[in-house]
Design a protein around this motif. Structure first.
Motif, PDB file in Angstrom:
ATOM      1  N   ASP A 267       8.551  -6.947 -40.354  1.00 10.09           N
ATOM      2  CA  ASP A 267       8.305  -5.581 -39.931  1.00 10.09           C
ATOM      3  C   ASP A 267       7.363  -5.940 -38.340  1.00 10.09           C
ATOM      4  O   ASP A 267       7.730  -5.588 -37.238  1.00 10.09           O
ATOM      5  CB  ASP A 267       7.225  -4.791 -40.367  1.00 10.09           C
ATOM      6  N   TYR A 268       6.726  -7.205 -38.653  1.00  9.77           N
ATOM      7  CA  TYR A 268       6.158  -7.715 -36.597  1.00  9.77           C
ATOM      8  C   TYR A 268       7.282  -7.311 -35.586  1.00  9.77           C
ATOM      9  O   TYR A 268       7.327  -7.234 -34.242  1.00  9.77           O
ATOM     10  CB  TYR A 268       6.059  -9.229 -37.021  1.00  9.77           C
ATOM     11  N   GLN A 269       8.932  -8.663 -36.067  1.00  9.94           N
ATOM     12  CA  GLN A 269       9.835  -8.575 -35.257  1.00  9.94           C
ATOM     13  C   GLN A 269      10.629  -7.509 -34.797  1.00  9.94           C
ATOM     14  O   GLN A 269      10.769  -7.245 -33.926  1.00  9.94           O
ATOM     15  CB  GLN A 269      10.849  -9.885 -35.921  1.00  9.94           C
TER      16      GLN A 269
ATOM     17  N   THR B 157      11.264  -2.975 -30.787  1.00  4.76           N
ATOM     18  CA  THR B 157      11.705  -1.154 -30.729  1.00  4.76           C
ATOM     19  C   THR B 157      10.796  -1.463 -29.390  1.00  4.76           C
ATOM     20  O   THR B 157      11.161  -0.178 -28.804  1.00  4.76           O
ATOM     21  CB  THR B 157      11.103  -0.492 -31.704  1.00  4.76           C
ATOM     22  N   ASP B 158      10.434  -1.933 -28.756  1.00  2.96           N
ATOM     23  CA  ASP B 158       8.987  -2.178 -28.289  1.00  2.96           C
ATOM     24  C   ASP B 158       9.796  -2.073 -26.743  1.00  2.96           C
ATOM     25  O   ASP B 158       9.326  -1.852 -25.616  1.00  2.96           O
ATOM     26  CB  ASP B 158       7.802  -2.361 -27.731  1.00  2.96           C
TER      27      ASP B 158
ATOM     28  N   THR C  89      27.387  -3.338 -39.753  1.00  2.00           N
ATOM     29  CA  THR C  89      27.867  -1.886 -39.500  1.00  2.00           C
ATOM     30  C   THR C  89      26.800  -0.957 -40.547  1.00  2.00           C
ATOM     31  O   THR C  89      26.325   0.412 -39.878  1.00  2.00           O
ATOM     32  CB  THR C  89      29.484  -1.865 -40.747  1.00  2.00           C
ATOM     33  N   VAL C  90      26.136  -2.036 -41.241  1.00  2.00           N
ATOM     34  CA  VAL C  90      25.465  -1.555 -42.065  1.00  2.00           C
ATOM     35  C   VAL C  90      23.509  -1.071 -41.248  1.00  2.00           C
ATOM     36  O   VAL C  90      23.716  -0.602 -40.411  1.00  2.00           O
ATOM     37  CB  VAL C  90      24.733  -2.282 -42.762  1.00  2.00           C
ATOM     38  N   ALA C  91      23.618  -2.476 -39.655  1.00  2.00           N
ATOM     39  CA  ALA C  91      22.789  -2.308 -39.136  1.00  2.00           C
ATOM     40  C   ALA C  91      22.584  -1.015 -38.089  1.00  2.00           C
ATOM     41  O   ALA C  91      22.007  -0.241 -37.400  1.00  2.00           O
ATOM     42  CB  ALA C  91      23.225  -2.990 -38.099  1.00  2.00           C
ATOM     43  N   ARG C  92      24.539  -0.708 -37.517  1.00  2.00           N
ATOM     44  CA  ARG C  92      24.442   0.509 -37.331  1.00  2.00           C
ATOM     45  C   ARG C  92      23.725   1.411 -37.606  1.00  2.00           C
ATOM     46  O   ARG C  92      23.503   2.936 -36.716  1.00  2.00           O
ATOM     47  CB  ARG C  92      25.864   0.781 -35.625  1.00  2.00           C
ATOM     48  N   ARG C  93      24.416   1.477 -38.886  1.00  2.00           N
ATOM     49  CA  ARG C  93      24.832   2.868 -39.270  1.00  2.00           C
ATOM     50  C   ARG C  93      22.746   3.376 -39.362  1.00  2.00           C
ATOM     51  O   ARG C  93      22.361   4.565 -39.691  1.00  2.00           O
ATOM     52  CB  ARG C  93      25.107   2.749 -40.459  1.00  2.00           C
TER      53      ARG C  93
ATOM     54  N   GLN D 122      15.711  -6.017 -38.213  1.00  2.00           N
ATOM     55  CA  GLN D 122      15.233  -6.769 -39.471  1.00  2.00           C
ATOM     56  C   GLN D 122      16.603  -7.477 -39.704  1.00  2.00           C
ATOM     57  O   GLN D 122      16.469  -8.410 -40.549  1.00  2.00           O
ATOM     58  CB  GLN D 122      15.124  -6.116 -40.230  1.00  2.00           C
ATOM     59  N   ILE D 123      17.703  -6.286 -39.947  1.00  2.00           N
ATOM     60  CA  ILE D 123      19.040  -7.358 -40.609  1.00  2.00           C
ATOM     61  C   ILE D 123      19.876  -8.237 -40.209  1.00  2.00           C
ATOM     62  O   ILE D 123      19.711  -9.490 -40.218  1.00  2.00           O
ATOM     63  CB  ILE D 123      20.524  -6.169 -40.554  1.00  2.00           C
ATOM     64  N   GLY D 124      19.290  -7.953 -38.393  1.00  2.00           N
ATOM     65  CA  GLY D 124      19.957  -8.764 -37.170  1.00  2.00           C
ATOM     66  C   GLY D 124      19.439 -10.091 -37.563  1.00  2.00           C
ATOM     67  O   GLY D 124      20.089 -11.358 -37.948  1.00  2.00           O
ATOM     68  N   HIS D 125      17.692 -10.053 -37.822  1.00  2.00           N
ATOM     69  CA  HIS D 125      16.596 -11.528 -37.651  1.00  2.00           C
ATOM     70  C   HIS D 125      18.168 -11.706 -39.319  1.00  2.00           C
ATOM     71  O   HIS D 125      17.243 -13.456 -39.103  1.00  2.00           O
ATOM     72  CB  HIS D 125      15.656 -11.183 -38.061  1.00  2.00           C
TER      73      HIS D 125
END
Length: 401
Positions: free
Chosen positions: A265-267, A272-273, A185-189, A217-220
């Motif tokens: 940050d790298y991930q 996003t690319d 939920t936080v990731a989608r927000r 980043q939350i996912g990782h």
């Protein structure tokens, strides 16, 4: 022999009841079909149909878009493409060739955006079934998948139980727990609160890259264990070469930029690319929504019609899909008289273990495909009643003598 293709399945009605005029599905096949050797591999959240290495594959993709299980699937590998006809299908709602939010709506000439219908794991299964019909594949020798791909496997067993001989659900569960639902939920927000998201209609301008970066980043963090993060990063400061010209945290100029921050940050930049923000919303929603028992009295009732064999693989360091959840699923299988084995792997890699430890994942899968469960079931390693929190001991193979 490998093929990479896209097929138009025509009008497709989603389980929500909404319909699109055309569903194009991207898929890859490996090996030769002999009539009874088809193995369907279901990809995880941000995966693609490119499950194994191809001679013609370019180098313009990364992560799970690029041969994401190349050490498990291929000639001479655990899922041996010189022996099996392997099919991997990109899920509806994704952005790797199958119709999704970033695809053009033929009725408007513009990308669907959030006008794309809600997608469920059941929609993935139904699209896969239709694609296999087009390929002339009826009953599957096996269906295999990890993470939400493992949920896809479970959905096959409840939706098309007569079409599967053997199944392997790796690092998965019958449903997400509330903690993972909360993090998703936080990731989608993070995405939907990015000003550039624009209600999901951002394709003619800058996209919500910052929001998608935070979501990934939350996912990782969810995919790694405490032990693996400690081993990889500790509290170490990143080297000078990792420090950015523009600090990601303006309030942290006095403090060290740590290795764990640099990694995240790298991930995020890589992700996003290669991935679409709306697809991330749709795919995580499909995972969150999955509940094996939905429409049934219980998980056991949902699996009761499956007469094949099921292998469950879980990893001790995985807090995203835990050993306890896999054991509960195995218990539902026992209740339903489904032939099941639960193979517990000792690992401190977290949820990523199913991708980064092929030497531990491969042997049980290979033996399942070749020999089935060979008479071994979960009852061989079922915990004693007085030790409800203990699980099967770790084996190189559950099926070896």
């Amino acid at each position: 022999m490998t093929t990479k293709n896209t097929i138009d399945l025509g009008e497709f009605q989603f389980l929500s009841g909404e319909t699109i005029p055309s569903l194009e599905v991207a898929y890859e096949t490996y090996g030769d079909f002999t009539g009874d050797n088809a193995v369907l591999v279901c990809h995880a959240l941000t995966g693609s149909s490119h499950v194994a290495r191809r001679p013609d594959a370019g180098g313009d993709t990364a992560g799970q878009a690029r041969a994401w299980w190349g050490d498990v699937v291929g000639p001479g590998k655990a899922i041996d493409t010189s022996e099996y006809y392997v099919v991997c299908v990109n899920a509806p709602g994704s952005c790797y060739g199958t119709t999704g939010p970033s695809s053009e709506n033929p009725e408007t000439g513009e990308p669907y955006g959030t006008d794309f219908p809600p997608v469920t794991v059941g929609d993935w299964t139904r699209a896969q079934r239709q694609l296999l019909d087009e390929l002339g594949v009826g009953r599957l020798h096996a269906v295999v998948g990890g993470s939400v791909g493992g949920m896809n496997v479970l959905d096959w067993l409840r939706r098309f139980p007569d079409d599967v001989d053997r199944a392997a659900a790796v690092a998965t569960a019958a449903r997400l727990d509330p903690q993972c639902l909360a993090l998703d939920t936080v990731a989608r927000r993070a995405i939907t609160s990015d000003p550039n998201w624009n209600g999901g209609h951002y394709y003619d301008g800058p996209g919500p890259d910052d929001g998608l970066a935070r979501a990934r980043q939350i996912g990782h963090i969810m995919y790694l264990s405490k032990a693996s993060m400690s081993r990889k990063f500790g509290r170490r400061s990143a080297g000078r070469e990792a420090v950015r010209e523009t600090p990601p945290d303006p309030a942290a100029a006095f403090f060290p930029y740590r290795e764990v921050e640099s990694y995240l940050d790298y991930q995020a930049d890589k992700f996003t690319d290669r991935f679409d923000a709306n697809s991330y919303l749709y795919m995580t929603r499909a995972m969150d929504d999955f509940d094996l028992s939905a429409g049934y009295e219980s998980d056991a009732d949902a699996l009761a019609a499956f007469e094949g064999e099921l292998l469950l693989l879980s990893f001790t360091g995985d807090w995203h899909f835990t050993v306890e959840q896999a054991e509960a699923l195995a218990g539902a299988c026992r209740e339903a008289a489904v032939d099941v084995a639960h193979h517990v792997v000792e690992s401190d890699h977290g949820h990523d273990a199913f991708l980064v430890e092929p030497e531990k994942v491969g042997p049980p899968l290979s033996e399942l495909l070749e020999m089935g469960l060979s008479g071994r079931t979960i009852t061989d390693t079922e915990p004693e009643p007085e030790e409800p929190e203990s699980f099967a001991p770790v084996h190189t193979s559950l099926f070896s003598e």
